[in-house]
Design a protein around this motif. Sequence first.
Motif, PDB file in Angstrom:
ATOM      1  N   GLU A  21      -3.500   7.041  -8.829  1.00 48.00           N
ATOM      2  CA  GLU A  21      -2.341   6.510  -9.547  1.00 48.00           C
ATOM      3  C   GLU A  21      -1.068   7.209  -9.109  1.00 48.00           C
ATOM      4  OE1 GLU A  21      -2.939   5.798 -13.743  1.00 48.00           O
ATOM      5  OE2 GLU A  21      -5.105   5.686 -13.440  1.00 48.00           O
ATOM      6  N   VAL A  22      -0.948   7.307  -7.801  1.00 51.92           N
ATOM      7  CA  VAL A  22       0.254   7.884  -7.214  1.00 51.92           C
ATOM      8  C   VAL A  22       1.138   6.750  -6.726  1.00 51.92           C
ATOM      9  CG1 VAL A  22       1.122   9.096  -5.173  1.00 51.92           C
ATOM     10  CG2 VAL A  22      -0.736  10.080  -6.511  1.00 51.92           C
ATOM     11  N   ASP A  23       2.389   6.766  -7.097  1.00 54.35           N
ATOM     12  CA  ASP A  23       3.317   5.778  -6.565  1.00 54.35           C
ATOM     13  C   ASP A  23       4.656   6.451  -6.318  1.00 54.35           C
ATOM     14  OD1 ASP A  23       4.569   6.086  -8.945  1.00 54.35           O
ATOM     15  OD2 ASP A  23       3.857   4.218  -9.804  1.00 54.35           O
ATOM     16  N   PRO A  82      -5.895   5.391   3.046  1.00 51.99           N
ATOM     17  CA  PRO A  82      -4.618   5.870   2.502  1.00 51.99           C
ATOM     18  C   PRO A  82      -4.132   5.056   1.314  1.00 51.99           C
ATOM     19  CG  PRO A  82      -4.488   5.514   4.881  1.00 51.99           C
ATOM     20  CD  PRO A  82      -5.825   5.041   4.452  1.00 51.99           C
ATOM     21  N   GLY A  83      -4.290   3.738   1.383  1.00 57.50           N
ATOM     22  CA  GLY A  83      -3.823   2.892   0.298  1.00 57.50           C
ATOM     23  C   GLY A  83      -4.702   3.008  -0.931  1.00 57.50           C
ATOM     24  N   LYS A  84      -6.011   3.003  -0.695  1.00 58.84           N
ATOM     25  CA  LYS A  84      -6.956   3.091  -1.814  1.00 58.84           C
ATOM     26  C   LYS A  84      -6.831   4.415  -2.539  1.00 58.84           C
ATOM     27  CE  LYS A  84     -11.146   1.458  -1.015  1.00 58.84           C
ATOM     28  NZ  LYS A  84     -12.433   1.278  -0.291  1.00 58.84           N
ATOM     29  N   LEU A  85      -6.611   5.439  -1.755  1.00 66.45           N
ATOM     30  CA  LEU A  85      -6.475   6.789  -2.296  1.00 66.45           C
ATOM     31  C   LEU A  85      -5.339   6.868  -3.324  1.00 66.45           C
ATOM     32  CD1 LEU A  85      -6.174   9.690   0.252  1.00 66.45           C
ATOM     33  CD2 LEU A  85      -4.529   9.429  -1.554  1.00 66.45           C
ATOM     34  N   HIS A 111       0.821  -1.209   0.000  1.00 70.23           N
ATOM     35  CA  HIS A 111       0.000   0.000   0.000  1.00 70.23           C
ATOM     36  C   HIS A 111       0.852   1.255   0.000  1.00 70.23           C
ATOM     37  CE1 HIS A 111      -3.418  -2.486   0.712  1.00 70.23           C
ATOM     38  NE2 HIS A 111      -2.906  -2.974   1.808  1.00 70.23           N
ATOM     39  N   TRP A 112       0.524   2.162  -0.934  1.00 70.02           N
ATOM     40  CA  TRP A 112       1.210   3.447  -0.963  1.00 70.02           C
ATOM     41  C   TRP A 112       0.508   4.425  -0.026  1.00 70.02           C
ATOM     42  CZ3 TRP A 112       5.790   3.572  -3.095  1.00 70.02           C
ATOM     43  CH2 TRP A 112       6.090   2.631  -4.087  1.00 70.02           C
ATOM     44  N   GLN A 113       1.289   5.262   0.581  1.00 65.63           N
ATOM     45  CA  GLN A 113       0.735   6.292   1.463  1.00 65.63           C
ATOM     46  C   GLN A 113       1.138   7.647   0.918  1.00 65.63           C
ATOM     47  OE1 GLN A 113      -0.736   5.158   4.688  1.00 65.63           O
ATOM     48  NE2 GLN A 113      -0.652   3.322   3.442  1.00 65.63           N
ATOM     49  N   LEU A 114       0.201   8.580   0.967  1.00 64.02           N
ATOM     50  CA  LEU A 114       0.468   9.922   0.460  1.00 64.02           C
ATOM     51  C   LEU A 114       0.457  10.932   1.606  1.00 64.02           C
ATOM     52  CD1 LEU A 114       0.750  12.069  -1.760  1.00 64.02           C
ATOM     53  CD2 LEU A 114      -1.738  12.045  -1.953  1.00 64.02           C
ATOM     54  N   ALA A 141      -8.119  10.003   3.365  1.00 63.18           N
ATOM     55  CA  ALA A 141      -9.296   9.691   2.554  1.00 63.18           C
ATOM     56  C   ALA A 141      -9.736  10.879   1.712  1.00 63.18           C
ATOM     57  CB  ALA A 141     -10.447   9.259   3.460  1.00 63.18           C
ATOM     58  N   LEU A 142     -10.266  10.554   0.533  1.00 62.13           N
ATOM     59  CA  LEU A 142     -10.841  11.545  -0.365  1.00 62.13           C
ATOM     60  C   LEU A 142     -12.283  11.172  -0.647  1.00 62.13           C
ATOM     61  CD1 LEU A 142      -8.187  11.754  -3.244  1.00 62.13           C
ATOM     62  CD2 LEU A 142      -8.329  13.179  -1.201  1.00 62.13           C
TER      63      LEU A 142
END
Length: 192
Positions: A129-131, A121-124, A87-90, A107-108
């Motif tokens: 498409e942020v990595d 956070p991961g789904k967002l 999972h990516w976190q932003l 969350a958005l």
Amino acid sequence: MKRRLGRDFFVPAAGEKTEEIAKRLLGKYIVRRIGDRKIWGKIVETEVYGGPRDKACHAYGGKVTPRNKLMYAAGGRAYVYLIYGMHWQLNFITQKSGVPECVLVRALEVEGDDPRAASGPGKLCRFLEVDKSFHGEDVVTSKDFWLENRGVEVARREIVSGPRVNIDYAGPHWAKRNWRFYLKNNSAVSRK
DNA sequence: CTCGCGATATTCT
DNA sequence: GAATATCGCGAGA
């Protein structure tokens, strides 16, 4: 009304705390451009990670590693990393250079078939498409990734604060700090 | 509702 | 080399 958030939003001249920045982020929009396509969502949940004294923060103890050194950069940059191997976190870096504080976007609220497509956070990150290629991206100047104020006013009483997620280990002093903020009665918030 | 597990970068030893 | 991590999902109760 659409106004892109500038450097002063992330590096407040008045010495505003990162908690205040986290609250101001609620109701703002994250916009991601991929070629001719644009994706966006309204921020409904944030969490503060506050510097060397915060045990839950990667920069706890003033530690510097290849991964977290970006937290010491000046505000307005994206801090992206992988957690649990999948999972990516932003996060967005806040405050001036040398102060390792940031705000995690949890969350958005998105427009579409599934309003919960970015509720976490991961789904967002999957949604936007942020990595890792966005690790260090400056959202004040980037042409592919930025934040907008679309005139959404968030009343103080619409903001709910509470303890952060997964911080039991940080001890009572930090665990009771209400460093998580989300919009009241919003279905896209990751957990209630 | 609770529980367990995935799949890997990063850090610690 | 081994442990662990700012989580999400699908299974079972």
